[in-house]
Scaffold this motif. Structure first.
Motif, PDB file in Angstrom:
ATOM      1  N   ALA A   1      -1.595 -17.952  67.662  1.00 25.37           N
ATOM      2  CA  ALA A   1      -2.085 -17.951  66.278  1.00 25.37           C
ATOM      3  C   ALA A   1      -3.452 -17.286  66.190  1.00 25.37           C
ATOM      4  O   ALA A   1      -3.714 -16.500  65.274  1.00 25.37           O
ATOM      5  CB  ALA A   1      -2.148 -19.381  65.753  1.00 25.37           C
ATOM      6  N   LYS A   2      -4.336 -17.575  67.148  1.00 22.73           N
ATOM      7  CA  LYS A   2      -5.668 -16.955  67.146  1.00 22.73           C
ATOM      8  C   LYS A   2      -5.564 -15.448  67.321  1.00 22.73           C
ATOM      9  O   LYS A   2      -6.276 -14.680  66.659  1.00 22.73           O
ATOM     10  CB  LYS A   2      -6.519 -17.564  68.255  1.00 22.73           C
ATOM     11  CG  LYS A   2      -6.915 -19.015  68.000  1.00 22.73           C
ATOM     12  CD  LYS A   2      -7.639 -19.618  69.198  1.00 22.73           C
ATOM     13  CE  LYS A   2      -8.974 -18.953  69.421  1.00 22.73           C
ATOM     14  NZ  LYS A   2      -9.726 -19.608  70.520  1.00 22.73           N
ATOM     15  N   LEU A   3      -4.665 -15.008  68.211  1.00 23.04           N
ATOM     16  CA  LEU A   3      -4.481 -13.569  68.413  1.00 23.04           C
ATOM     17  C   LEU A   3      -3.914 -12.897  67.168  1.00 23.04           C
ATOM     18  O   LEU A   3      -4.114 -11.698  66.960  1.00 23.04           O
ATOM     19  CB  LEU A   3      -3.568 -13.320  69.609  1.00 23.04           C
ATOM     20  CG  LEU A   3      -4.151 -13.692  70.990  1.00 23.04           C
ATOM     21  CD1 LEU A   3      -3.083 -13.534  72.071  1.00 23.04           C
ATOM     22  CD2 LEU A   3      -5.377 -12.842  71.304  1.00 23.04           C
ATOM     23  N   SER A   4      -3.193 -13.677  66.349  1.00 21.64           N
ATOM     24  CA  SER A   4      -2.600 -13.131  65.124  1.00 21.64           C
ATOM     25  C   SER A   4      -3.571 -13.129  63.959  1.00 21.64           C
ATOM     26  O   SER A   4      -3.205 -12.720  62.857  1.00 21.64           O
ATOM     27  CB  SER A   4      -1.348 -13.934  64.748  1.00 21.64           C
ATOM     28  OG  SER A   4      -0.396 -13.885  65.782  1.00 21.64           O
ATOM     29  N   GLY A   5      -4.781 -13.616  64.166  1.00 23.64           N
ATOM     30  CA  GLY A   5      -5.787 -13.583  63.107  1.00 23.64           C
ATOM     31  C   GLY A   5      -5.983 -14.891  62.379  1.00 23.64           C
ATOM     32  O   GLY A   5      -6.732 -14.942  61.394  1.00 23.64           O
ATOM     33  N   VAL A   6      -5.317 -15.972  62.828  1.00 26.32           N
ATOM     34  CA  VAL A   6      -5.499 -17.271  62.181  1.00 26.32           C
ATOM     35  C   VAL A   6      -6.881 -17.815  62.545  1.00 26.32           C
ATOM     36  O   VAL A   6      -7.249 -17.872  63.716  1.00 26.32           O
ATOM     37  CB  VAL A   6      -4.398 -18.260  62.631  1.00 26.32           C
ATOM     38  CG1 VAL A   6      -4.678 -19.648  62.058  1.00 26.32           C
ATOM     39  CG2 VAL A   6      -3.028 -17.762  62.190  1.00 26.32           C
ATOM     40  N   LYS A   7      -7.629 -18.217  61.546  1.00 29.20           N
ATOM     41  CA  LYS A   7      -8.945 -18.814  61.783  1.00 29.20           C
ATOM     42  C   LYS A   7      -8.742 -20.286  62.122  1.00 29.20           C
ATOM     43  O   LYS A   7      -8.791 -21.170  61.253  1.00 29.20           O
ATOM     44  CB  LYS A   7      -9.829 -18.643  60.550  1.00 29.20           C
ATOM     45  CG  LYS A   7     -10.103 -17.174  60.213  1.00 29.20           C
ATOM     46  CD  LYS A   7     -10.972 -17.032  58.979  1.00 29.20           C
ATOM     47  CE  LYS A   7     -11.249 -15.560  58.665  1.00 29.20           C
ATOM     48  NZ  LYS A   7     -12.073 -15.399  57.434  1.00 29.20           N
ATOM     49  N   ASP A   8      -8.526 -20.532  63.415  1.00 32.67           N
ATOM     50  CA  ASP A   8      -8.090 -21.853  63.852  1.00 32.67           C
ATOM     51  C   ASP A   8      -9.115 -22.945  63.537  1.00 32.67           C
ATOM     52  O   ASP A   8      -8.749 -24.054  63.131  1.00 32.67           O
ATOM     53  CB  ASP A   8      -7.776 -21.835  65.351  1.00 32.67           C
ATOM     54  CG  ASP A   8      -8.975 -21.406  66.188  1.00 32.67           C
ATOM     55  OD1 ASP A   8      -9.664 -20.460  65.795  1.00 32.67           O
ATOM     56  OD2 ASP A   8      -9.212 -22.032  67.240  1.00 32.67           O
ATOM     57  N   LYS A   9     -10.390 -22.677  63.694  1.00 34.12           N
ATOM     58  CA  LYS A   9     -11.409 -23.690  63.435  1.00 34.12           C
ATOM     59  C   LYS A   9     -11.453 -24.061  61.956  1.00 34.12           C
ATOM     60  O   LYS A   9     -11.553 -25.240  61.600  1.00 34.12           O
ATOM     61  CB  LYS A   9     -12.769 -23.196  63.905  1.00 34.12           C
ATOM     62  CG  LYS A   9     -12.857 -22.998  65.420  1.00 34.12           C
ATOM     63  CD  LYS A   9     -14.238 -22.498  65.829  1.00 34.12           C
ATOM     64  CE  LYS A   9     -14.308 -22.318  67.344  1.00 34.12           C
ATOM     65  NZ  LYS A   9     -15.623 -21.820  67.789  1.00 34.12           N
ATOM     66  N   ARG A  10     -11.383 -23.039  61.115  1.00 39.76           N
ATOM     67  CA  ARG A  10     -11.423 -23.309  59.679  1.00 39.76           C
ATOM     68  C   ARG A  10     -10.192 -24.090  59.235  1.00 39.76           C
ATOM     69  O   ARG A  10     -10.312 -25.041  58.440  1.00 39.76           O
ATOM     70  CB  ARG A  10     -11.512 -21.984  58.919  1.00 39.76           C
ATOM     71  CG  ARG A  10     -11.564 -22.146  57.415  1.00 39.76           C
ATOM     72  CD  ARG A  10     -11.593 -20.799  56.726  1.00 39.76           C
ATOM     73  NE  ARG A  10     -11.601 -20.920  55.278  1.00 39.76           N
ATOM     74  CZ  ARG A  10     -11.508 -19.905  54.447  1.00 39.76           C
ATOM     75  NH1 ARG A  10     -11.422 -18.672  54.919  1.00 39.76           N
ATOM     76  NH2 ARG A  10     -11.531 -20.100  53.138  1.00 39.76           N
ATOM     77  N   VAL A  11      -9.025 -23.706  59.732  1.00 37.75           N
ATOM     78  CA  VAL A  11      -7.788 -24.398  59.348  1.00 37.75           C
ATOM     79  C   VAL A  11      -7.833 -25.850  59.801  1.00 37.75           C
ATOM     80  O   VAL A  11      -7.490 -26.770  59.047  1.00 37.75           O
ATOM     81  CB  VAL A  11      -6.565 -23.672  59.933  1.00 37.75           C
ATOM     82  CG1 VAL A  11      -5.299 -24.499  59.726  1.00 37.75           C
ATOM     83  CG2 VAL A  11      -6.400 -22.294  59.295  1.00 37.75           C
ATOM     84  N   THR A  12      -8.254 -26.087  61.039  1.00 35.21           N
ATOM     85  CA  THR A  12      -8.351 -27.456  61.547  1.00 35.21           C
ATOM     86  C   THR A  12      -9.334 -28.279  60.721  1.00 35.21           C
ATOM     87  O   THR A  12      -9.065 -29.439  60.373  1.00 35.21           O
ATOM     88  CB  THR A  12      -8.788 -27.442  63.021  1.00 35.21           C
ATOM     89  OG1 THR A  12      -7.826 -26.734  63.793  1.00 35.21           O
ATOM     90  CG2 THR A  12      -8.931 -28.859  63.564  1.00 35.21           C
ATOM     91  N   PHE A  13     -10.467 -27.673  60.388  1.00 41.94           N
ATOM     92  CA  PHE A  13     -11.462 -28.366  59.565  1.00 41.94           C
ATOM     93  C   PHE A  13     -10.862 -28.771  58.221  1.00 41.94           C
ATOM     94  O   PHE A  13     -11.015 -29.920  57.766  1.00 41.94           O
ATOM     95  CB  PHE A  13     -12.668 -27.453  59.371  1.00 41.94           C
ATOM     96  CG  PHE A  13     -13.755 -28.040  58.516  1.00 41.94           C
ATOM     97  CD1 PHE A  13     -14.656 -28.954  59.035  1.00 41.94           C
ATOM     98  CD2 PHE A  13     -13.894 -27.662  57.183  1.00 41.94           C
ATOM     99  CE1 PHE A  13     -15.660 -29.495  58.251  1.00 41.94           C
ATOM    100  CE2 PHE A  13     -14.892 -28.195  56.392  1.00 41.94           C
ATOM    101  CZ  PHE A  13     -15.784 -29.114  56.924  1.00 41.94           C
TER     102      PHE A  13
END
Length: 412
Positions: free
Chosen positions: A295-307
Motif C-alpha cells: 500500500a505504501k509503495l502504491s502511494g497510500v499515506k499509511d500514517k494519515r489513514v491510520t490516524f
C-alpha cells in the motif's frame, strides 16, 4: 442486457450437460462457496432467530421484544462499526469501552452539575471522543507504538478518568431530550391505520434503495464482464431481501415505530458502507490492512489513514457512550465494562480477519445482531449468564475457526 457469459477456469473441464435444475444447484453452491464469508453469518443469524422463535413460542419476534433488542444492542452496534474499520486496517482498539464510559461520565457532569444544555453536551462529548482518538492515533501512526499497547494504556487512562469524574456515585437524571437519543421514537403521522405510518414510509424507502443498489451492482459487474448470479437466483435474492425488510418494517410499525437510535444506526451503516466501498479513503483502509508495504509503495499515506481510523473510532466510541448514558438516564462508574470485547467479537463474527484487509460494515452489524439475539433468546428461555458467556465464547471461536478453514480451503 443478455445473460452473462460464463468462462471456464484454466485446468478445469466443463461439466457434462445435465438437467437445468442440477446446473442451477451447482452454480448456487459455487456462488455460496465463493461468498461464504459474506453469507455464512447471515444464514447463521437467520437460523438462530428461527431457533429461538420456536424455543420461546414466538416471544422473540413479538414487536415489543424486537424493539427492545434494537435498544439493548444499539451502543454495541455503533462500536462494532468502528471496530470493524479498525480491524480492517490491521489494528485493534481495547479502549473503546473505557472511552465510552469516560464520555458518559463527562456528559453527566456537564448536564447535571454544570447545567450545560444537552445538545451542547453531546457535541462536546463527540469532540472529546475525537481528541481521544487523535491522541491514540498519533502514538500508533506517527510514533509507531503497536495499537494493542497504546489502546491498552488508553483503556486504563479512560477508566481512571471515569472514576475521577464519578467516584463511586451515579449522576442523573438527564434532560428529556437527551434521553430520547436512546429511548425516543419517531412521531406518528397521518391517519389511524393501526400501524405507525412514518415507519411504513421509511420501510418502503429502504426497500426501494436496497433493491436499486442490488440492480446497480449487478449492472456494474456485468459491464466489467464479471460473473453474476443467474437472473432467476438474483430475483430470488431480491424477493428474500424484500420479504425481510417488509417483515421487519411491519413488526416495528405495529408497536411504536422506528426508535431514534435505529435511525441513527441506519445513517451510520449507509454512510460508512458507502465510504468503505466507494470512497478513496475506504479503499486505502482495505489496502493498508491487506498489505501495508504494498500500500505504501502504491502511494497510500499509511500514517494519515491510520490516524483517521482511530479518530473515527474515538468519535464512534463517544457516540456509543452518549447512547448508553441516555438509555440508563445516568452516568455510572461501571459503564462500558466489556464493551470492547463485545465490539471485537461482533467484528470477527461478522467476517473480519485477524490479518486485516477483510470485512464489511454490514458484517459488523450482522455480528452484533448474532450476539444480541443470543443474549436476548437465552435470557428469554432462562439460561443463566454463566452459561451465556460460555456459549458466546464458543460462537466466537467457531466463527474465527470457520474463517481460517474457509481461507485454507479457498487457497488450496
Amino acid at each position: 442486457m443478455g445473460s452473462p457469459v460464463t468462462t471456464e477456469k484454466p485446468g478445469r473441464q466443463a461439466a457434462p450437460p445435465g438437467p437445468r435444475g442440477s446446473a442451477v444447484s451447482t452454480l448456487l453452491l459455487e456462488t455460496m462457496r465463493r461468498n461464504m464469508r459474506q453469507y455464512g453469518m447471515l444464514i447463521a443469524l437467520a437460523l438462530i432467530v428461527v431457533l429461538f422463535a420456536i424455543w420461546t413460542d414466538g416471544v422473540l419476534l413479538q414487536p415489543n421484544n424486537v424493539t427492545n433488542l434494537v435498544l439493548q444492542n444499539s451502543y454495541i452496534l455503533v462500536l462494532g462499526i468502528g471496530m470493524m474499520i479498525v480491524i480492517i486496517s490491521g489494528h485493534i482498539d481495547l479502549s473503546v469501552g473505557s472511552l465510552a464510559a469516560f464520555v458518559s461520565a463527562a456528559c453527566a457532569v456537564m448536564m447535571v452539575e454544570h447545567d450545560v444544555p444537552w445538545v451542547l453536551a453531546t457535541v462536546i462529548a463527540l469532540v472529546i471522543g475525537a481528541v481521544a482518538g487523535a491522541w491514540q492515533g498519533f502514538w500508533i501512526a506517527y510514533v509507531g507504538i503497536p495499537s494493542f499497547i497504546v489502546t491498552l494504556a488508553g483503556m486504563l487512562l479512560f477508566r481512571g478518568g471515569t472514576q475521577i469524574f464519578l467516584g463511586s456515585r451515579s449522576i442523573g437524571p438527564f434532560p428529556e431530550g437527551f434521553q430520547k437519543i436512546s429511548t425516543g421514537y419517531l412521531p406518528s403521522l397521518g391517519p389511524d391505520t393501526n400501524y405507525h405510518n412514518l415507519t411504513l414510509l421509511l420501510g418502503l424507502v429502504l426497500l426501494v434503495f436496497a433493491l436499486a443498489q442490488e440492480v446497480r451492482d449487478r449492472r456494474r459487474q456485468l459491464s466489467h464482464d464479471l460473473d453474476v448470479l443467474p437472473r432467476s437466483l438474483f430475483l430470488t435474492k431480491c424477493v428474500a431481501m424484500a420479504a425481510a425488510v417488509l417483515a421487519f418494517t411491519l413488526t416495528l410499525a405495529s408497536y411504536r415505530g422506528v426508535p431514534v437510535v435505529l435511525l441513527l444506526l441506519a445513517v451510520l451503516l449507509i454512510g460508512f458502507g458507502f465510504v468503505m466501498r466507494n470512497a478513496v479513503v475506504g479503499r486505502h483502509v482495505y489496502a493498508l490492512g491487506g498489505n501495508q508495504a504494498a500500500a505504501k509503495l502504491s502511494g497510500v499515506k499509511d500514517k494519515r489513514v491510520t490516524f483517521l481510523v482511530f479518530v473515527n473510532m474515538g468519535v464512534l466510541a463517544a457516540l456509543a457512550g452518549v447512547v448508553y448514558a441516555a438509555r440508563l438516564n445516568a452516568g455510572v462508574p461501571q459503564a462500558g465494562v466489556n464493551f470492547e470485547l463485545e465490539a471485537i467479537a461482533a467484528a470477527f463474527i461478522g467476517g473480519a480477519s485477524m490479518s486485516g484487509g477483510v470485512g464489511t460494515v454490514f458484517g459488523a452489524i450482522i455480528g452484533g445482531l448474532v450476539l444480541g439475539v443470543l443474549n436476548n433468546g437465552m435470557s428469554l428461555v432462562g439460561i443463566g449468564t454463566d452459561y451465556q458467556q460460555v456459549i458466546k465464547g464458543l460462537v466466537l471461536l467457531a466463527a474465527v475457526g470457520f474463517d481460517v478453514w474457509n481461507k485454507r480451503k479457498v487457497g488450496s
